[in-house]
Motif scaffolding. Structure first.
Motif, PDB file in Angstrom:
ATOM      1  N   GLU A 149       8.515  56.670 -29.609  1.00 22.51           N
ATOM      2  CA  GLU A 149       8.733  57.963 -29.266  1.00 22.51           C
ATOM      3  C   GLU A 149      10.291  57.620 -28.336  1.00 22.51           C
ATOM      4  O   GLU A 149      11.219  58.181 -28.290  1.00 22.51           O
ATOM      5  CB  GLU A 149       7.768  58.580 -28.448  1.00 22.51           C
ATOM      6  N   ASP A 155       9.454  59.744 -35.741  1.00 26.77           N
ATOM      7  CA  ASP A 155       9.439  60.583 -36.987  1.00 26.77           C
ATOM      8  C   ASP A 155       9.611  59.635 -37.940  1.00 26.77           C
ATOM      9  O   ASP A 155       9.395  60.132 -39.251  1.00 26.77           O
ATOM     10  CB  ASP A 155      10.124  61.803 -36.937  1.00 26.77           C
ATOM     11  N   LYS A 156      10.014  58.743 -37.966  1.00 25.64           N
ATOM     12  CA  LYS A 156      10.273  57.446 -38.957  1.00 25.64           C
ATOM     13  C   LYS A 156       9.263  56.556 -38.859  1.00 25.64           C
ATOM     14  O   LYS A 156       9.425  55.376 -39.548  1.00 25.64           O
ATOM     15  CB  LYS A 156      11.688  56.904 -38.931  1.00 25.64           C
TER      16      LYS A 156
END
Ligand SMILES: Nc1ncnc2c1ncn2[C@@H]1O[C@H](COP(=O)(O)OP(=O)(O)O)[C@@H](O)[C@H]1O
Ligand SMILES: [Mg+2]
Lengths: 271, 221
Positions: A149, A155-156
């Motif tokens: 984060e 998100d990957k």
């Protein structure tokens, strides 16, 4: 070449320097790469290393990461010897066990990221905490997701490195190193292999580390503007020696040594 | 006798022979892979004794004839008090022989993994065993699988030699049938085709699938 027995078993001082190179020598065969290096780095300090190619910058980091053996002198981390261990009141070259114990304090990011291709971003980060620190998986996952984060890669997290751009891979590599909670972070030209448009996303992360964390950092870089912005101190290496060091304002604004001036003007012309 | 008549008469024996060949193949492959891994790793060991042992093993099994190795294990070892039944002697000899070749593939596969992977694994302080097992070997495996496909086909062909110590494999049955019928063209023609079909339609597709499977599993496509 200085013998290790000239060196103290421990560096005292309140507090001792986080990293201390004492008369460190390194040679490959007859090629002397580092010649009697002395360098202290204080806890929380950000030190940049600049200098021409082949001047020994990478070697300094690799010795501290214990990727290279040294040929003379002693490296101390947090006051205690890294490359040596005390035996019968003297320092002797460290064995593998000692190196493994002491290396936990150091983390490193490489020019070519070196992520593990068969693991996702999250698995790359969890590998050390789970396999080395013996953390339980949910705990390690929480720690690593927090770090991903922080570097903007959450998100990957389930992607393999082959699906990530260079900048993204390097940010994951930074998270992977931080997941081990090192006291000292080493960055070896972490933006040199990146396309110009993604350099910013990696330097942003390092900037954040400098401002929000109390890590000790040693960074080799060719980005003079970046080094000037974030360093507490800049070391200019030339021919395996520190030719000049000082605060960025001095090194970039008013360098004393002719070689520093030549190097900086050559770099400026190249841009 | 036409080939159809021939096959309708002798197919049960050819089939059991083929079954034995397949079992010999799998047992030898299992043993060969295990030996390859051990010897490949030992050959990269920093310990000179271990390295020397692996080098001797590889030199011996690659440098001498499989047939002679087979006869040694079956006929000579009993003279030293080590008796092995012929079925076991068959796949053990083939497996140990293939292990010598496979060890070189394992070693090459490990050396083909980029240096940066070793360094990154050391930088997060993984133990030497975990560096090898969790970081290097999975990548080495992907790199060396294509070469293993060839070696597996060599292995299948090598199993035909176990007929010479009377393991009732495909080649053994073919020789028996030939001895009683003298239908050499039909017998050995059929054996040839069966070996080819096993290699072409069993081993090759499986190895291709394994390559794709591993590459996908390791996210390296
Ligand atoms: N493994 C090695 N073997 C032989 N020479 C090396 C090796 N690694 C680095 N060198 C040499 O050491 C010198 C310093 O290298 P390095 O520390 O990588 O320089 P820099 O990072 O400043 O460009 C160079 O002359 C380089 O060629
Ligand atoms: Mg370098």
């Amino acid at each position: 070449m200085t013998q290790s027995f000239d060196h103290p078993l421990e560096i005292t001082g309140t507090p001792p320097p986080m990293v201390s190179f004492r008369n460190v020598c390194k040679a490959y065969g007859s090629l002397v790469v580092l010649d009697n290096l002395n360098l202290d780095i204080n806890a929380g300090e950000m030190v940049s290393i600049i200098g021409p190619s082949g001047s020994g910058k990478t070697t300094v980091l690799r010795m501290l990461m214990t990727l290279e053996q040294i040929n003379g002198g002693v490296i101390y981390v947090d006051g205690k010897p890294l490359t040596h261990m005390p035996k019968h009141g003297k320092l002797v070259p460290a064995n593998q066990r000692h190196l493994r114990q002491r290396r936990v304090d150091i983390g490193m990011c490489f020019q070519h990221f070196n992520l593990f291709p068969h693991m996702t971003a999250l698995e790359n980060c969890m590998e050390g905490p789970v396999q080395v620190l013996g953390m339980r998986k949910p705990e390690a996952r929480a720690r690593c997701e927090e770090l991903l984060e922080m570097v903007g890669m959450i998100d990957k997290k389930d992607q393999h490195p082959s699906r990530l751009s260079g900048g993204q891979q390097q940010r994951v590599a930074i998270a992977r190193a931080l997941a081990m909670r090192p006291k000292v972070m080493l960055f070896d030209e972490v933006t040199s292999a990146l396309d110009p448009e993604v350099i910013g996303e990696v330097t942003e992360v390092i900037r954040k580390l400098v401002s929000e964390h109390n890590l000790t950092m040693l960074m080799v870089t060719h980005q003079m503007g970046f080094a000037r912005d974030i360093s507490d101190r800049v070391c200019f290496f030339y021919g395996g020696k520190i030719e000049e060091q000082g605060p960025p304002s001095q090194i970039f604004g008013n360098p004393e040594r002719e070689r520093t001036q030549q190097f900086l003007s050559a770099v400026r012309e190249a841009i | 006798m036409t080939i159809v008549e021939f096959l309708s008469t002798y197919w049960p024996r050819l089939l059991t022979g083929t079954g034995v060949t397949i079992v010999q193949f799998f047992l030898a492959a299992f043993l060969g892979v295990a030996i390859s891994l051990v010897m490949g790793l030992l050959k990269l060991s920093p310990n000179r004794m271990l390295r020397g042992f692996a080098i001797s093993y590889i030199e011996f099994f690659r440098g001498t004839s499989l047939l002679v190795q087979l006869f040694w294990i079956f006929y000579v070892l009993p003279l030293f008090g080590v008796s092995i039944d012929k079925f076991t002697a068959g796949y053990v000899a083939v497996g140990m022989n293939i292990g010598g070749y496979g060890a070189e593939l394992v070693r090459g596969g490990i050396l083909s993994v980029r240096k940066g992977q070793w360094e990154a694994a050391l930088a997060i302080n993984l133990s030497p065993a975990k560096r090898m097992w969790r970081i290097i070997l999975p990548q080495a495996l992907v790199n060396m699988l294509p070469a293993w496909g060839n070696l597996m086909i060599e292995l299948l062909k090598a199993t035909a030699l176990v007929a010479l110590i009377s393991v009732p494999d495909l080649m053994f049955e073919a020789r028996q049938i030939n001895g009683s019928t003298f239908l050499s063209a039909q017998v050995f023609g059929t054996a040839l085709v069966i070996y080819y079909l096993l290699a072409r339609f069993m081993i090759t597709p499986f190895m291709r699938w394994l390559e794709r499977f591993m590459a996908r599993k390791l996210g390296m496509v």
